[in-house]
Design a protein around this motif. Structure first.
Motif, PDB file in Angstrom:
ATOM      1  N   MET A 170     -27.039   2.132   5.508  1.00 51.06           N
ATOM      2  CA  MET A 170     -28.207   1.554   5.336  1.00 51.06           C
ATOM      3  C   MET A 170     -27.999   0.249   4.299  1.00 51.06           C
ATOM      4  N   ILE A 171     -27.359   0.985   3.236  1.00 50.21           N
ATOM      5  CA  ILE A 171     -27.108   0.048   2.010  1.00 50.21           C
ATOM      6  C   ILE A 171     -26.021  -1.132   2.431  1.00 50.21           C
ATOM      7  N   SER A 172     -25.095  -0.747   3.259  1.00 53.41           N
ATOM      8  CA  SER A 172     -24.179  -1.724   3.677  1.00 53.41           C
ATOM      9  C   SER A 172     -24.927  -2.681   4.566  1.00 53.41           C
ATOM     10  N   SER A 173     -25.922  -2.316   5.368  1.00 53.78           N
ATOM     11  CA  SER A 173     -26.628  -3.411   6.219  1.00 53.78           C
ATOM     12  C   SER A 173     -27.214  -4.229   5.468  1.00 53.78           C
ATOM     13  N   PHE A 174     -27.571  -4.257   4.207  1.00 58.98           N
ATOM     14  CA  PHE A 174     -27.879  -5.360   3.376  1.00 58.98           C
ATOM     15  C   PHE A 174     -26.965  -5.913   2.737  1.00 58.98           C
ATOM     16  N   GLY A 175     -25.621  -5.772   3.110  1.00 59.89           N
ATOM     17  CA  GLY A 175     -24.654  -6.462   2.632  1.00 59.89           C
ATOM     18  C   GLY A 175     -24.248  -6.145   1.120  1.00 59.89           C
ATOM     19  N   VAL A 176     -24.772  -4.865   0.702  1.00 54.60           N
ATOM     20  CA  VAL A 176     -24.543  -4.328  -0.773  1.00 54.60           C
ATOM     21  C   VAL A 176     -23.209  -3.516  -0.711  1.00 54.60           C
ATOM     22  N   PHE A 198     -27.126   0.633 -11.191  1.00 58.15           N
ATOM     23  CA  PHE A 198     -26.254   1.775 -11.750  1.00 58.15           C
ATOM     24  C   PHE A 198     -27.103   3.131 -11.335  1.00 58.15           C
ATOM     25  N   VAL A 199     -26.383   3.778 -10.829  1.00 55.48           N
ATOM     26  CA  VAL A 199     -27.090   5.089 -10.430  1.00 55.48           C
ATOM     27  C   VAL A 199     -26.315   6.372 -11.392  1.00 55.48           C
ATOM     28  N   PHE A 200     -27.353   6.828 -12.233  1.00 55.59           N
ATOM     29  CA  PHE A 200     -26.817   7.959 -13.318  1.00 55.59           C
ATOM     30  C   PHE A 200     -26.931   9.270 -12.520  1.00 55.59           C
ATOM     31  N   GLU A 201     -25.705   9.889 -12.283  1.00 55.38           N
ATOM     32  CA  GLU A 201     -25.726  11.105 -11.801  1.00 55.38           C
ATOM     33  C   GLU A 201     -26.197  10.860 -10.126  1.00 55.38           C
ATOM     34  N   CYS A 202     -26.151  12.151  -9.593  1.00 55.03           N
ATOM     35  CA  CYS A 202     -26.111  12.132  -8.063  1.00 55.03           C
ATOM     36  C   CYS A 202     -27.633  12.082  -7.556  1.00 55.03           C
ATOM     37  N   PRO A 212     -30.946  10.227  -8.001  1.00 58.06           N
ATOM     38  CA  PRO A 212     -31.741   9.269  -7.512  1.00 58.06           C
ATOM     39  C   PRO A 212     -31.227   8.559  -6.344  1.00 58.06           C
ATOM     40  N   THR A 213     -32.428   8.330  -5.374  1.00 56.16           N
ATOM     41  CA  THR A 213     -32.007   7.926  -3.950  1.00 56.16           C
ATOM     42  C   THR A 213     -32.433   6.388  -3.857  1.00 56.16           C
ATOM     43  N   ILE A 214     -31.780   5.635  -3.489  1.00 53.94           N
ATOM     44  CA  ILE A 214     -32.064   4.182  -3.238  1.00 53.94           C
ATOM     45  C   ILE A 214     -32.528   4.061  -1.879  1.00 53.94           C
TER      46      ILE A 214
END
Ligand SMILES: O=C(O)[C@H](O)CO
Length: 394
Positions: A157-163, A121-125, A127-129
């Motif tokens: 990049m996130i989608s490449s992890f299937g997320v 859960f990313v609170f506000e915009c 923090p980067t993953i």
């Protein structure tokens, strides 16, 4: 002419808006791990059925089995201190569905926790993953962003992890539109300068040597008529404003009629005709520096530019130049790049600028609704149900 020192502004703006730089303190990703059981989201059902109906979507069944206390999946919160109790409320809400863990706890016990974690859960915009975090979480299914803008996340990049990635478009629309109106009115009526005069110990009697301009019956140009832009138009209508809008891809005929807005196929036409130009677009490669020297040059010298989207939608150097040379009258910005601006940035020393610290969604109600919307998204994703607000990489 306009007001004086930026340092005084930083005192007055929090006073005007009734809060400190709350948004700047919201760097609190929450990491949730998920147990085997499902949990029906009552809040989700109550609040989002309406959104779903209006969006023509079917209601999502987020599961039927209610978990016992001990079975709740784990959630990690970074820091809930120092934000006037708002985040404590948020944590209480999350605790109904997840077991909360702090980021410190996660980092201190990574090996044990990494396999449990199925959602972030990313609170506000802010923090980067990053790739490293994603690589450390083999069972991650969903990243739930609290807020609509996901420009801080690398979707491909996130989608490449299937997320999957989700956002909270419903919760943000009203409060962000309110900030747009607040900035427009504050700039038009030079509220910050007036406030400084009223607060100054040097003020012996009230007399100002400047005049504001009126919003009523003026022309407002909305660039980006999505759900926030539409809410701005609804409010502007109550001020008898003439409303123009421009969308790059999609004309919204029904909405146009509902709020009496006129579509400008060319953004240039909107820029030339508007007294107030409000930017409400997402930040994407296409909208990066959408407003530069050429666009500012098309605006009326009496016009005001308002930005409630993302700082990088404006070429800031070009804006400084335009404000210094009175190419436009003023700017009112809830977003800049970077945030905050370095103390010696020229925008902070311009008398015809108002800057607020990215507080579009910094309200008790919005924070709560964003959390509710994010929880619904997480629960749906974890239960392999259709997700109310999923964001896809382009
Ligand atoms: O993206 C949003 O919804 C707001 O800017 C909150 O960060």
């Amino acid at each position: 002419m306009f007001r004086s020192k930026a340092s005084s502004l930083s005192t007055v703006i929090p006073l005007m808006f009734g809060q400190s730089n709350l948004a700047c303190k919201f760097f609190h990703p929450v990491i949730a791990s998920h147990g085997l059981c499902c949990h029906r989201s009552v809040i989700y059902k109550q609040r989002y059925r309406m959104h779903q109906l209006s969006a023509g979507r079917r209601t999502i069944n987020t599961g039927t089995k209610v978990m016992a206390e001990g079975e709740l999946p784990s959630v990690l919160i970074l820091d809930i201190g120092g934000t006037h109790g708002v985040l404590e409320d948020l944590a209480a809400l999350l605790k109904k569905h997840f077991h909360l863990i702090t980021m410190k706890e996660f980092l201190g016990n990574k090996e044990e926790m990494r396999k449990k974690i199925q959602s972030i859960f990313v609170f506000e915009c802010r923090p980067t993953i990053d790739r490293e975090l994603l690589e450390s979480l083999p069972n991650l299914k969903v990243i739930a962003n609290s807020g609509v803008g996901v420009d801080h996340l690398d979707l491909k990049m996130i989608s490449s992890f299937g997320v999957k990635v989700t956002n909270t478009p419903h919760a943000v629309a009203d409060p962000t539109a309110d900030i747009g109106m607040a900035l427009m009115l504050a700039s038009a009526r030079r509220l910050v300068e007036g406030c400084l005069i009223a607060l100054s110990p040097d003020t012996k009697y009230f007399a100002v040597d400047w005049l504001g301009v009126e919003v009523t019956r003026a022309t407002l140009g909305i660039i980006g008529m999505g759900s926030i832009g539409y809410k701005v138009a609804q409010r502007a209508r109550a001020f008898n404003m003439r409303i123009l809008y421009h969308n790059r891809n999609q004309r919204r005929k029904e909405d146009e009629e509902a709020v009496g807005a006129h579509y400008c196929a060319k953004m240039e036409d909107l820029l030339q005709q508007s007294d107030f130009v409000m930017l409400v677009v997402n930040l994407t490669p296409e909208t990066h520096k959408l407003i530069g020297k050429k666009e500012l040059g098309l605006m009326k010298p009496t016009a005001t530019l308002i930005n409630i989207s993302r700082g990088a939608v404006i070429d800031q150097d070009a804006l400084v130049e335009a404000l210094q040379n009175k190419v436009i009258r003023a700017a009112a910005l809830d977003v800049t790049y970077p945030e905050p601006l370095p103390r010696d940035h020229p925008l902070l020393n311009l008398s015809n600028v108002i800057i607020t610290p990215h507080i579009g969604t910094a309200t008790v109600q919005a924070i709560r609704m964003m959390a509710e919307e994010a929880i619904a998204n997480m629960l749906a994703a974890l239960n392999d149900q259709p997700i109310p607000s999923e964001v896809f990489p382009k």
